[in-house]
Motif scaffolding. Structure first.
Motif, mmCIF file in Angstrom:
data_model
loop_
_atom_site.group_PDB
_atom_site.id
_atom_site.type_symbol
_atom_site.label_atom_id
_atom_site.label_comp_id
_atom_site.label_asym_id
_atom_site.label_seq_id
_atom_site.Cartn_x
_atom_site.Cartn_y
_atom_site.Cartn_z
ATOM 1 N N ASP A 430 0.820 -1.204 0.000
ATOM 2 C CA ASP A 430 0.000 0.000 0.000
ATOM 3 C C ASP A 430 0.854 1.254 0.000
ATOM 4 O OD1 ASP A 430 0.921 -0.422 2.610
ATOM 5 O OD2 ASP A 430 -0.762 0.673 3.485
ATOM 6 N N LEU A 431 0.168 2.382 -0.145
ATOM 7 C CA LEU A 431 0.777 3.705 -0.106
ATOM 8 C C LEU A 431 0.017 4.548 0.904
ATOM 9 C CD1 LEU A 431 0.813 4.171 -3.958
ATOM 10 C CD2 LEU A 431 2.865 3.797 -2.586
ATOM 11 N N ILE A 432 0.702 5.539 1.464
ATOM 12 C CA ILE A 432 0.059 6.546 2.306
ATOM 13 C C ILE A 432 0.369 7.889 1.670
ATOM 14 C CG2 ILE A 432 0.005 7.639 4.568
ATOM 15 C CD1 ILE A 432 0.873 4.873 5.703
ATOM 16 N N ALA A 433 -0.692 8.635 1.354
ATOM 17 C CA ALA A 433 -0.508 9.894 0.639
ATOM 18 C C ALA A 433 -1.094 11.036 1.453
ATOM 19 C CB ALA A 433 -1.168 9.823 -0.733
ATOM 20 N N TYR A 434 -0.269 12.029 1.729
ATOM 21 C CA TYR A 434 -0.705 13.220 2.449
ATOM 22 C C TYR A 434 -1.139 14.253 1.415
ATOM 23 C CZ TYR A 434 1.823 10.588 5.888
ATOM 24 O OH TYR A 434 2.247 9.556 6.703
ATOM 25 N N GLY A 435 -2.415 14.674 1.501
ATOM 26 C CA GLY A 435 -3.005 15.516 0.471
ATOM 27 C C GLY A 435 -3.847 14.727 -0.509
ATOM 28 N N TYR A 436 -3.983 13.438 -0.251
ATOM 29 C CA TYR A 436 -4.697 12.520 -1.133
ATOM 30 C C TYR A 436 -6.176 12.875 -1.262
ATOM 31 C CZ TYR A 436 -7.271 8.052 -1.718
ATOM 32 O OH TYR A 436 -8.148 7.076 -2.081
ATOM 33 N N ARG A 437 -6.787 13.339 -0.178
ATOM 34 C CA ARG A 437 -8.222 13.630 -0.186
ATOM 35 C C ARG A 437 -8.527 15.109 -0.420
ATOM 36 N NH1 ARG A 437 -10.864 9.145 1.120
ATOM 37 N NH2 ARG A 437 -9.849 7.562 2.412
ATOM 38 N N ASN A 438 -7.532 15.885 -0.774
ATOM 39 C CA ASN A 438 -7.738 17.322 -0.918
ATOM 40 C C ASN A 438 -7.938 17.788 -2.352
ATOM 41 O OD1 ASN A 438 -5.586 16.910 1.534
ATOM 42 N ND2 ASN A 438 -7.115 18.454 2.014
ATOM 43 N N SER A 439 -7.458 17.019 -3.315
ATOM 44 C CA SER A 439 -7.514 17.456 -4.709
ATOM 45 C C SER A 439 -7.732 16.265 -5.630
ATOM 46 C CB SER A 439 -6.213 18.179 -5.092
ATOM 47 O OG SER A 439 -5.149 17.238 -5.243
ATOM 48 N N THR A 440 -7.843 16.562 -6.918
ATOM 49 C CA THR A 440 -8.021 15.498 -7.910
ATOM 50 C C THR A 440 -6.782 14.628 -8.059
ATOM 51 O OG1 THR A 440 -7.374 17.037 -9.674
ATOM 52 C CG2 THR A 440 -9.737 16.816 -9.215
ATOM 53 N N LEU A 441 -5.684 15.004 -7.439
ATOM 54 C CA LEU A 441 -4.500 14.152 -7.453
ATOM 55 C C LEU A 441 -4.788 12.792 -6.814
ATOM 56 C CD1 LEU A 441 -1.756 16.734 -6.394
ATOM 57 C CD2 LEU A 441 -1.930 15.591 -8.615
ATOM 58 N N GLY A 442 -5.699 12.751 -5.851
ATOM 59 C CA GLY A 442 -6.017 11.498 -5.176
ATOM 60 C C GLY A 442 -6.574 10.452 -6.129
ATOM 61 N N ALA A 443 -7.476 10.863 -7.027
ATOM 62 C CA ALA A 443 -8.063 9.921 -7.984
ATOM 63 C C ALA A 443 -7.001 9.393 -8.948
ATOM 64 C CB ALA A 443 -9.191 10.602 -8.757
ATOM 65 N N VAL A 444 -6.077 10.263 -9.337
ATOM 66 C CA VAL A 444 -4.988 9.816 -10.223
ATOM 67 C C VAL A 444 -4.118 8.797 -9.502
ATOM 68 C CG1 VAL A 444 -3.009 10.557 -11.607
ATOM 69 C CG2 VAL A 444 -5.013 12.047 -11.410
ATOM 70 N N LEU A 445 -3.805 9.060 -8.243
ATOM 71 C CA LEU A 445 -2.985 8.127 -7.472
ATOM 72 C C LEU A 445 -3.671 6.769 -7.352
ATOM 73 C CD1 LEU A 445 -0.524 7.457 -5.732
ATOM 74 C CD2 LEU A 445 -1.770 8.371 -3.764
ATOM 75 N N GLU A 446 -4.964 6.756 -7.097
ATOM 76 C CA GLU A 446 -5.682 5.484 -6.989
ATOM 77 C C GLU A 446 -5.558 4.677 -8.270
ATOM 78 O OE1 GLU A 446 -9.710 6.351 -5.868
ATOM 79 O OE2 GLU A 446 -9.289 5.937 -3.752
ATOM 80 N N LYS A 447 -5.709 5.354 -9.403
ATOM 81 C CA LYS A 447 -5.613 4.681 -10.697
ATOM 82 C C LYS A 447 -4.214 4.112 -10.919
ATOM 83 C CE LYS A 447 -5.707 7.386 -14.301
ATOM 84 N NZ LYS A 447 -6.225 8.303 -15.354
ATOM 85 N N VAL A 448 -3.208 4.900 -10.621
ATOM 86 C CA VAL A 448 -1.826 4.453 -10.806
ATOM 87 C C VAL A 448 -1.486 3.335 -9.827
ATOM 88 C CG1 VAL A 448 0.594 5.151 -10.661
ATOM 89 C CG2 VAL A 448 -1.074 6.657 -11.768
ATOM 90 N N ALA A 449 -1.894 3.471 -8.594
ATOM 91 C CA ALA A 449 -1.626 2.428 -7.597
ATOM 92 C C ALA A 449 -2.227 1.100 -8.041
ATOM 93 C CB ALA A 449 -2.188 2.842 -6.243
ATOM 94 N N GLY A 450 -3.440 1.137 -8.592
ATOM 95 C CA GLY A 450 -4.081 -0.086 -9.076
ATOM 96 C C GLY A 450 -3.273 -0.755 -10.168
ATOM 97 N N ARG A 451 -2.666 0.044 -11.031
ATOM 98 C CA ARG A 451 -1.835 -0.536 -12.098
ATOM 99 C C ARG A 451 -0.636 -1.276 -11.531
ATOM 100 N NH1 ARG A 451 -2.709 4.423 -15.540
ATOM 101 N NH2 ARG A 451 -0.681 5.242 -14.905
ATOM 102 N N HIS A 452 -0.208 -0.878 -10.341
ATOM 103 C CA HIS A 452 0.965 -1.493 -9.724
ATOM 104 C C HIS A 452 0.578 -2.501 -8.647
ATOM 105 C CE1 HIS A 452 4.158 1.200 -11.461
ATOM 106 N NE2 HIS A 452 3.073 1.875 -11.777
#
Length: 563
Positions: A430-452
């Motif tokens: 897993d990953l822990i992301a600070y700022g993950y729930r604040n912007s659209t960057l969170g949705a991008v991270l989820e997509k990329v994390a799933g690929r990995h």
């Protein structure tokens, strides 16, 4: 057929066993299986190369030769030259003004003489002088060499005004010409974002200055001192502090109106609050419930301190990878990591060099490898600005300079990704992301994390307010969506306890000379983390629109573009 015949030699022992199975398949299935095996072997080999490169970067940057890479020191300059040379090797263009890699960062260093510090509480005809270091630490306003004040003391809770949370410690209080006594941190009932913002020392000092205070004494709460023992506060205070120098020669966020500042350990709290109309336990109980509180203390306090000043210059190292879309040429994704650590300090077990192998030589090693993967692959639409910044350990100084004074080619930063102190003792799921729930960057991270094959876990320690404690926050303050992405705590191997590994690191090695290369670093895990970060960066930079704050987000409403 010659390639197929030689396949086992490329696969290793496990691959040879798989190849024996493949030989018994029908021809069509055999060719498909061999293709998968060879591709897997190629990926494994690529990961080994990546791991080796990260290890090489980290090994050099954490060497005693660089003397802990303190901002403004020769060791940091050597590290900066190394990073610049690596960016040049990769064909990444100079990103600073003047066609160079180095952005100058001017600083004032202040080394406090704690033996000369005074904090004296007078109640009637009684006088109580707290002991320097054991009980208290005193600093004077940045840029000054000596100062002393005596004034009436007023307790103002946490020193916070948050109308949206029905909290105002300043309601009806008169601080003009007085010394404010406040508690560390912020109410635990505050949501994590608000707690991070309102508990920030610069936010508190802004309010204190607005209300006319001339000094401040901050008392550690019991829960903050559990998280950060007084001995650790004292140890880190022995390193000189620094402030940015602006283009006019003044200090950035120096708060000269607050002439003297004291910090008091929890054990001595009752001696400062001796005149309070409440008991110490009642004060802390109200604070724990998050209740606003203020009252005169019926005492005067003397604060005095001395410091030695030195003007120094340090460097941010900036590299630009141009994108393919000319309309986005001035709107880069910024990827930061702090190059500095603490330098040379108090000896621990005979060692005076605070090497910062994990914090953050390893992070810079990852950043350089992310740069290599982006530079050698297809160019993204949006440019990428790689920034090895200085002065993070002194208060995010280098990133503040970059965020507020970007190179001339930057019209606006599209987003910020930060790599800081990745704990990589073993591979994580897993990953822990600070700022993950604040912007659209969170949705991008989820997509990329799933690929990995990974997931994003929630912040396990929101009370630590880590979103505001590293370089991404400098960009947040300028309205830029930002995120710091860390390896998580769910180990691939269930026998590995990554939580215990982090606890051990933070307790025994964080900001200590033992943060060296003999820390358990899994270089294969570092390569895996790097691949994900490179994929994340490329995906963000290829998005047609820049990341945006989510509707109603606290930081977006406070700092984002105004409608």
């Amino acid at each position: 057929m010659s390639g197929i015949a030689s396949a086992p030699s490329q696969l290793g022992l496990a691959g040879k066993r798989s190849y024996d199975t493949v030989r018994r398949m029908c021809p069509a299935a055999r060719f498909a299986a061999i293709f998968v095996l060879l591709n897997t072997a190629a990926l494994s080999a690529a990961n080994e190369v990546t791991a080796t490169r990260i290890r090489a970067h980290t090994t050099f940057l954490a060497d005693d030769l660089l003397e802990g890479r303190g901002a403004g020191t020769r060791g940091h300059e050597l590290a900066a030259r190394y990073v610049a040379s690596q960016l040049a090797r990769l064909g990444i263009e100079p990103g600073a003004d003047g066609g160079i890699y180095e952005q100058p960062v001017k600083l004032v260093e202040s080394a406090s003489n704690y033996a000369a510090a005074r904090l004296v509480v007078r109640a009637g005809d009684k006088e109580d002088a707290l002991t320097p270091v054991n009980d208290m630490m005193v600093t004077i306003a940045p840029g000054q060499t000596a100062d002393a004040i005596t004034a009436t003391a007023v307790f103002v809770g946490f020193g916070i005004r948050a109308p949206d949370l029905q909290h105002d410690d300043f309601a009806g209080v008169d601080l003009q010409g007085k010394i404010a006594v406040i508690l560390s941190g912020a109410p635990q009932r505050f949501p994590s974002e608000q707690r991070a913002h309102h508990g920030n020392s610069e936010q508190k000092r802004t309010l204190l200055v607005q209300h006319g205070a001339i000094g401040v004494v901050t008392i550690m709460t019991p829960w903050d001192e559990v998280r950060r023992p007084w001995a650790m506060t004292v140890a880190l205070s022995r390193f000189p502090s620094m402030r940015l120098v602006d283009d006019a020669g003044g200090l950035v966020n120096g708060f000269p109106q607050l002439r003297v500042l004291g910090s008091v350990g929890n054990a001595a709290a009752g001696r400062v609050l001796i005149g309070a109309p409440k008991t110490l336990s009642e004060i802390f109980a109200a604070a724990e419930r998050g209740e606003p509180q203020n009252f005169p203390l019926g005492v005067t306090i003397t604060l005095a301190g001395e410091a030695t000043l030195r003007r120094v210059e340090s460097l941010n190292v900036l590299g630009r990878l141009p994108g393919t879309d000319p309309e986005l040429a001035g709107q880069p994704l910024v990827i930061t990591g702090h190059l500095d650590h603490l330098g040379i300090g108090t000896a621990v077990n005979g060692d005076t060099i605070y090497n910062g192998a994990v914090d953050n030589a390893l992070g810079i090693g990852v950043l350089l490898q992310v740069a290599e993967e982006l530079a050698t692959g297809p160019r993204p639409r949006r440019p990428v600005l790689f920034a090895a910044v200085t002065g993070e350990e002194k208060g995010l100084l280098g990133s503040h300079r970059l965020a507020t004074h970007p190179p001339a080619w930057v019209q606006r930063c599209a987003a910020s990704l930060n790599i800081d102190m990745p704990l990589l003792s073993a591979p994580a799921r897993d990953l822990i992301a600070y700022g993950y729930r604040n912007s659209t960057l969170g949705a991008v991270l989820e997509k990329v994390a799933g690929r990995h094959g990974m997931v994003v876990s929630p912040d396990p320690a929101p009370e630590e307010v880590r979103f505001v404690r590293s370089d991404q926050y400098s960009f947040v303050l300028t309205g830029v969506p930002a995120m710091k992405v860390d390896p998580g705590k769910q180990a691939v191997d269930p026998a590995v306890d990554l939580v215990a590994a982090e606890v051990d690191y933070r307790k025994n090695h964080y900001h200590k000379p033992s943060d060296e290369l003999d820390r358990p670093i899994d270089w294969t895990a570092a390569a895996r983390y790097t691949a994900l970060m490179a994929d994340l960066a490329r995906t963000i930079a290829n998005e047609p629109s820049a990341p945006a704050w989510l509707p109603g987000d606290f930081f977006g409403e406070l700092f984002g573009p105004k409608k």
